[in-house]
Design an enzyme around this catalytic site. Sequence first.
Site, PDB file in Angstrom:
ATOM      1  N   ASP A  38       0.861  -1.182   0.000  1.00  0.00           N
ATOM      2  CA  ASP A  38       0.000   0.000   0.000  1.00  0.00           C
ATOM      3  C   ASP A  38       0.905   1.241   0.000  1.00  0.00           C
ATOM      4  O   ASP A  38       1.443   1.612  -1.040  1.00  0.00           O
ATOM      5  CB  ASP A  38      -0.909  -0.115   1.227  1.00  0.00           C
ATOM      6  CG  ASP A  38      -1.969   0.960   1.341  1.00  0.00           C
ATOM      7  OD1 ASP A  38      -2.245   1.636   0.355  1.00  0.00           O
ATOM      8  OD2 ASP A  38      -2.538   1.126   2.440  1.00  0.00           O
ATOM      9  N   ASN A  87       5.377   1.573   3.501  1.00  0.00           N
ATOM     10  CA  ASN A  87       6.075   1.661   4.793  1.00  0.00           C
ATOM     11  C   ASN A  87       6.614   0.308   5.232  1.00  0.00           C
ATOM     12  O   ASN A  87       7.750   0.202   5.705  1.00  0.00           O
ATOM     13  CB  ASN A  87       5.124   2.180   5.887  1.00  0.00           C
ATOM     14  CG  ASN A  87       4.813   3.645   5.728  1.00  0.00           C
ATOM     15  OD1 ASN A  87       5.664   4.415   5.286  1.00  0.00           O
ATOM     16  ND2 ASN A  87       3.599   4.037   6.059  1.00  0.00           N
TER      17      ASN A  87
END
Length: 178
Positions: free
Chosen positions: A106, A109
Amino acid sequence: MQNVTLHDKSFRPFLTEKEIQDAIKQLAKQLQKDYQDSNPIFIGILNGSFLFTADLVREFEGDCEVTFLRMASYEGTESTGDVQTVLGIKEDIKNRNIVIIEDIVDTGNTVEKLYETLSKEQPSSLKIATLLFKPNAYQKDIPIDYVAITVGNEFLVGYGLDYDGLGRNLKDIYIIND
Ligand code: IMP
Ligand code: MG
């Protein structure tokens, strides 16, 4: 396929079991071509990639090792941006070919943190394979080397992906109704 309700939210069908499995077979072919004689270590990222890792490695012919790492960055339907390694691996990855197996990339991170952490161990190669990729949400420069299915930014559940703990056991993937 019918809509499903998990906690307070409803989801509609998005990807069928067959579409998922076909995409995994295609991705496994690429890995087969690139890694068949190099005894790679596939590192599945828990919890989300447990089904994907199991299905993917069964399509890989030849020597390979399989292990798991646990990370966490999500609360509810939004990334907290605060990624932590919760569980380490005991395998020696120095001078080995490593493929990180993610359920979904996504913001990036998680893969960034993984990449930094695993790079320090000096593997001879380090690549990322993901079932689902959200390119419009991705904020990092690390290449996502193997992508089975590219998707939009909507929140998904099923086939390993959860909404606050529920939905991982669904065979198909569902998209949130808003
Ligand atoms: P990132 O660190 O923002 O790239 O998020 C990666 C992790 O967030 C994934 O491994 C998932 O566990 C979780 N995640 C991201 N998008 C979704 C989604 O649409 N549904 C469920 N979990 C998600
Ligand atoms: Mg995950």
